[in-house]
Design an enzyme around this catalytic site. Structure first.
Site, PDB file in Angstrom:
ATOM      1  N   ARG A   6     -39.348 -14.795  51.803  1.00  0.00           N
ATOM      2  CA  ARG A   6     -40.244 -15.232  52.864  1.00  0.00           C
ATOM      3  C   ARG A   6     -41.683 -14.766  52.622  1.00  0.00           C
ATOM      4  O   ARG A   6     -42.636 -15.494  52.900  1.00  0.00           O
ATOM      5  CB  ARG A   6     -39.736 -14.729  54.225  1.00  0.00           C
TER       6      ARG A   6
ATOM      7  N   HIS B 269     -44.927 -17.226  52.444  1.00  0.00           N
ATOM      8  CA  HIS B 269     -46.150 -17.023  53.236  1.00  0.00           C
ATOM      9  C   HIS B 269     -47.367 -16.822  52.338  1.00  0.00           C
ATOM     10  O   HIS B 269     -48.467 -17.245  52.673  1.00  0.00           O
ATOM     11  CB  HIS B 269     -45.985 -15.844  54.204  1.00  0.00           C
TER      12      HIS B 269
ATOM     13  N   VAL C  90     -50.844 -19.787  52.201  1.00  0.00           N
ATOM     14  CA  VAL C  90     -52.173 -19.406  52.682  1.00  0.00           C
ATOM     15  C   VAL C  90     -53.007 -19.004  51.464  1.00  0.00           C
ATOM     16  O   VAL C  90     -52.707 -18.016  50.809  1.00  0.00           O
ATOM     17  CB  VAL C  90     -52.091 -18.233  53.690  1.00  0.00           C
TER      18      VAL C  90
ATOM     19  N   ASP D 209     -51.504 -16.156  45.555  1.00  0.00           N
ATOM     20  CA  ASP D 209     -52.501 -15.253  44.971  1.00  0.00           C
ATOM     21  C   ASP D 209     -52.321 -13.824  45.462  1.00  0.00           C
ATOM     22  O   ASP D 209     -53.241 -13.006  45.358  1.00  0.00           O
ATOM     23  CB  ASP D 209     -53.915 -15.740  45.318  1.00  0.00           C
TER      24      ASP D 209
ATOM     25  N   GLU E  67     -53.975 -11.349  56.299  1.00  0.00           N
ATOM     26  CA  GLU E  67     -52.873 -12.283  56.573  1.00  0.00           C
ATOM     27  C   GLU E  67     -51.647 -11.585  57.144  1.00  0.00           C
ATOM     28  O   GLU E  67     -50.994 -12.082  58.049  1.00  0.00           O
ATOM     29  CB  GLU E  67     -52.437 -12.987  55.275  1.00  0.00           C
TER      30      GLU E  67
ATOM     31  N   THR F 288     -30.830 -20.378  54.768  1.00  0.00           N
ATOM     32  CA  THR F 288     -29.424 -20.020  54.553  1.00  0.00           C
ATOM     33  C   THR F 288     -29.260 -18.508  54.456  1.00  0.00           C
ATOM     34  O   THR F 288     -28.145 -17.984  54.551  1.00  0.00           O
ATOM     35  CB  THR F 288     -28.859 -20.699  53.281  1.00  0.00           C
TER      36      THR F 288
ATOM     37  N   ASP G   5     -28.192 -18.413  59.693  1.00  0.00           N
ATOM     38  CA  ASP G   5     -27.034 -19.201  59.257  1.00  0.00           C
ATOM     39  C   ASP G   5     -25.805 -18.346  59.554  1.00  0.00           C
ATOM     40  O   ASP G   5     -25.366 -17.542  58.745  1.00  0.00           O
ATOM     41  CB  ASP G   5     -27.166 -19.485  57.746  1.00  0.00           C
TER      42      ASP G   5
ATOM     43  N   ASP H 124     -26.349 -20.152  49.925  1.00  0.00           N
ATOM     44  CA  ASP H 124     -25.411 -21.260  49.709  1.00  0.00           C
ATOM     45  C   ASP H 124     -25.871 -22.492  50.489  1.00  0.00           C
ATOM     46  O   ASP H 124     -26.964 -22.499  51.058  1.00  0.00           O
ATOM     47  CB  ASP H 124     -23.999 -20.830  50.143  1.00  0.00           C
TER      48      ASP H 124
HETATM   49  C1  HEM Z   1     -40.348 -25.514  57.115  1.00  0.00           C
HETATM   50  C2  HEM Z   1     -41.074 -24.691  57.848  1.00  0.00           C
HETATM   51  C3  HEM Z   1     -40.638 -23.299  58.163  1.00  0.00           C
HETATM   52  C4  HEM Z   1     -40.626 -22.732  59.397  1.00  0.00           C
HETATM   53  C5  HEM Z   1     -41.072 -23.376  60.686  1.00  0.00           C
HETATM   54  C6  HEM Z   1     -40.111 -21.399  59.244  1.00  0.00           C
HETATM   55  C7  HEM Z   1     -39.983 -20.490  60.275  1.00  0.00           C
HETATM   56  C8  HEM Z   1     -39.363 -19.268  60.175  1.00  0.00           C
HETATM   57  C9  HEM Z   1     -39.207 -18.339  61.262  1.00  0.00           C
HETATM   58  C10 HEM Z   1     -39.731 -18.538  62.675  1.00  0.00           C
HETATM   59  C11 HEM Z   1     -38.497 -17.282  60.802  1.00  0.00           C
HETATM   60  C12 HEM Z   1     -38.026 -16.063  61.589  1.00  0.00           C
HETATM   61  C13 HEM Z   1     -39.060 -14.964  61.536  1.00  0.00           C
HETATM   62  C14 HEM Z   1     -38.666 -13.868  62.501  1.00  0.00           C
HETATM   63  O1  HEM Z   1     -38.425 -14.168  63.662  1.00  0.00           O
HETATM   64  O2  HEM Z   1     -38.583 -12.710  62.081  1.00  0.00           O
HETATM   65  C15 HEM Z   1     -38.204 -17.541  59.409  1.00  0.00           C
HETATM   66  C16 HEM Z   1     -37.501 -16.702  58.586  1.00  0.00           C
HETATM   67  C17 HEM Z   1     -37.325 -16.906  57.242  1.00  0.00           C
HETATM   68  N1  HEM Z   1     -37.882 -17.932  56.502  1.00  0.00           N
HETATM   69 FE1  HEM Z   1     -38.776 -19.583  57.206  1.00  0.00          FE
HETATM   70  N2  HEM Z   1     -39.810 -21.174  57.934  1.00  0.00           N
HETATM   71  C18 HEM Z   1     -40.120 -22.308  57.221  1.00  0.00           C
HETATM   72  C19 HEM Z   1     -40.008 -22.478  55.861  1.00  0.00           C
HETATM   73  C20 HEM Z   1     -39.554 -21.511  54.995  1.00  0.00           C
HETATM   74  C21 HEM Z   1     -39.635 -21.595  53.559  1.00  0.00           C
HETATM   75  C22 HEM Z   1     -40.283 -22.741  52.791  1.00  0.00           C
HETATM   76  C23 HEM Z   1     -39.062 -20.468  53.075  1.00  0.00           C
HETATM   77  C24 HEM Z   1     -38.889 -20.031  51.651  1.00  0.00           C
HETATM   78  C25 HEM Z   1     -38.814 -20.838  50.611  1.00  0.00           C
HETATM   79  C26 HEM Z   1     -38.606 -19.696  54.201  1.00  0.00           C
HETATM   80  C27 HEM Z   1     -37.895 -18.520  54.122  1.00  0.00           C
HETATM   81  C28 HEM Z   1     -37.507 -17.758  55.209  1.00  0.00           C
HETATM   82  C29 HEM Z   1     -36.619 -16.611  55.093  1.00  0.00           C
HETATM   83  C30 HEM Z   1     -35.920 -16.127  53.827  1.00  0.00           C
HETATM   84  C31 HEM Z   1     -36.527 -16.055  56.370  1.00  0.00           C
HETATM   85  C32 HEM Z   1     -35.724 -14.810  56.783  1.00  0.00           C
HETATM   86  C33 HEM Z   1     -36.572 -13.567  56.611  1.00  0.00           C
HETATM   87  C34 HEM Z   1     -35.802 -12.282  56.844  1.00  0.00           C
HETATM   88  O3  HEM Z   1     -34.606 -12.298  57.127  1.00  0.00           O
HETATM   89  O4  HEM Z   1     -36.428 -11.204  56.746  1.00  0.00           O
HETATM   90  N3  HEM Z   1     -38.949 -20.345  55.352  1.00  0.00           N
HETATM   91  N4  HEM Z   1     -38.768 -18.751  59.053  1.00  0.00           N
END
Ligand code: HEM
Ligand SMILES: *[C@@H]1O[C@H](CO)[C@@H](O)[C@H](O)[C@H]1NC(C)=O
Ligand SMILES: *[C@@H]1O[C@H](CO)[C@@H](O)[C@H](O)[C@H]1NC(C)=O
Ligand SMILES: *[C@@H]1O[C@H](CO)[C@@H](O)[C@H](O)[C@H]1NC(C)=O
Ligand SMILES: *[C@@H]1O[C@H](CO)[C@@H](O)[C@H](O)[C@H]1NC(C)=O
Ligand SMILES: CC(=O)N[C@H]1CO[C@H](CO)[C@@H](O)[C@@H]1O
Length: 323
Positions: A60, A64, A68, A72, A86, A192, A243, A251
């Site tokens: 994640r 991020h 943005v 970099d 950021e 996932t 998930d 997965d």
């Molecule tokens: C499509 C638009 C996306 C939205 C709206 C989104 C939104 C979010 C949100 C709201 C969370 C929870 C953060 C929290 O409450 O702590 C999250 C977690 C996460 N996102 Fe996304 N995300 C998006 C795309 C992505 C992409 C492209 C990736 C990576 C390739 C990604 C990887 C992750 C991962 C791995 C987590 C879990 C982080 C953790 O467990 O510490 N997300 N995302």
């Protein structure tokens, strides 16, 4: 004759541009820091062995970073003075794993001072942390990124989609990074693994259209389960698996869940609201298709607005720009 030379010149220039030095490469540090990629993997795997959630955290952070100002390492910079960086912006909520990047950087600096960028370390470590359970690289990471010198929390909103985004917003924000709808769906598959804070989706449970209702597109039984985990008003500390029962396993189960209307965020559910995107959700239920498309899409994401050649710098410390 002159005409031909001009054409030839244009041709040569054109070709050298297309295949040239302004691109990421496989094993960029082969000659300048031979052990770089192995070192990243060794340290990441040793930390992942003790933290099953590390893959989600670093993946994640890399996402991020790339969305943005490009990949970099701007997300790694700490705030200095009054301009918030950021990583202090709201949507971060819970970005973690920075200390592992610091550890890798300091080990690499011991053998190859100021050669390997923080942006590359982050891209490699994201791959390696997710790959640890498989004991092999789950996707290829090209390298040669350089580090930026600017990080502004004000640039996060408007580039990183919010959890309540609809399909049009998601498509536009991804298109703005030259990412396709296929990339959008495949990369959403990152959900996932990992967890989310209740606040990211509690509106769907308790006040969807502003009159105390639940999002009708959310599976009803699942909504009840989520309400029991996340009482109203949302706690700022409780997290739930994105998930369920499979949040530590990289997965295809995310796509199964989305298909059953159990996508946690509106942005997950939104992938079913467009015909093309919904078909991609179907096709990514197959493990081989998902792994191979995820790899391609990660490569695309990892190339967003990268600094190459003499642009940017190689930071000494990932948290601060060079003096
Ligand atoms: C499509 C638009 C996306 C939205 C709206 C989104 C939104 C979010 C949100 C709201 C969370 C929870 C953060 C929290 O409450 O702590 C999250 C977690 C996460 N996102 Fe996304 N995300 C998006 C795309 C992505 C992409 C492209 C990736 C990576 C390739 C990604 C990887 C992750 C991962 C791995 C987590 C879990 C982080 C953790 O467990 O510490 N997300 N995302
Ligand atoms: C990485 O780990 C392997 C296995 O433990 C070891 O043989 C190798 O020397 C390590 N490489 C680096 C660069 O740390
Ligand atoms: C493993 O993780 C635990 C809990 O997060 C931590 O207290 C411990 O220091 C870690 N051990 C190593 C070797 O990193
Ligand atoms: C993305 O948005 C920025 C500012 O909103 C704009 O300058 C840029 O051209 C856009 N890029 C693409 C590829 O759409
Ligand atoms: C629900 O949303 C409406 C409209 O945004 C708002 O006025 C109201 O205070 C919210 N109710 C609760 C309980 O949060
Ligand atoms: C890891 C990190 O920097 N988290 C920050 C996310 O944003 C909140 C609110 O702006 C900060 O309080 C956190 O420190």
């Amino acid at each position: 004759m002159k005409f031909h030379i001009v054409i030839l010149l244009l041709f040569v220039l054109g070709v050298s541009r297309a295949s040239g030095a302004d691109k990421l490469k496989k094993n960029f540090y082969k000659n300048s820091c031979r052990q770089a990629e192995t070192l990243v993997r060794n340290i990441t795997w040793s930390r992942a062995a003790n933290d099953s959630k590390l893959g989600a955290k670093i993946l994640r952070v890399h996402y991020h970073d790339c969305f943005v100002r490009g990949c970099d390492a701007s997300i790694l910079l700490d705030t200095v003075g009054t301009d918030a960086a950021e990583k202090s912006a709201r949507p971060n909520l819970s970005l973690l794993g920075f200390e592992v990047i610091d550890e890798i950087k300091s080990e690499i600096e011991k053998v190859c001072p100021q050669v390997v960028s923080c942006a590359d370390i982050l891209a490699l470590a994201a791959r390696d942390a997710v790959s640890f359970p498989f004991k092999k690289d789950m996707w290829e990471v090209y390298t040669g990124r350089r580090d930026g010198r600017i990080s502004l929390s004000s640039e996060v909103t408007g580039n990183i989609p919010g959890a309540n985004s609809n399909f049009a917003t998601l498509k536009n924000l991804f298109a703005n990074k030259s990412l396709s709808v296929t990339d959008l769906v495949a990369l959403s598959g990152a959900h996932t693994i990992g967890v989310a804070h209740c606040g990211a989706f509690s509106r769907r449970l308790y006040n969807f259209s502003g009159n105390g209702d639940t999002d009708p597109s959310l599976n009803q039984a699942y909504a009840e389960t989520l309400k029991s985990q996340c009482p109203n008003p949302a706690s700022s500390t409780i997290t739930v698996e994105m998930d369920p029962q499979s949040s530590e396993s990289f997965d295809t189960h995310y796509f199964t869940a989305v298909k059953q209307n159990k996508g946690l965020f509106q942005s997950d559910a939104a992938l079913l609201t467009n015909t093309a995107s919904s078909k991609i959700v179907d096709s990514l239920q197959k493990a081989n298709t998902f792994f191979s498309q995820f790899g391609k899409s990660m490569k695309n994401m990892g190339e967003i607005e990268v600094l190459i050649g003499n642009a940017g710098e190689i930071r000494k410390n990932c948290r601060i720009v060079n003096a």
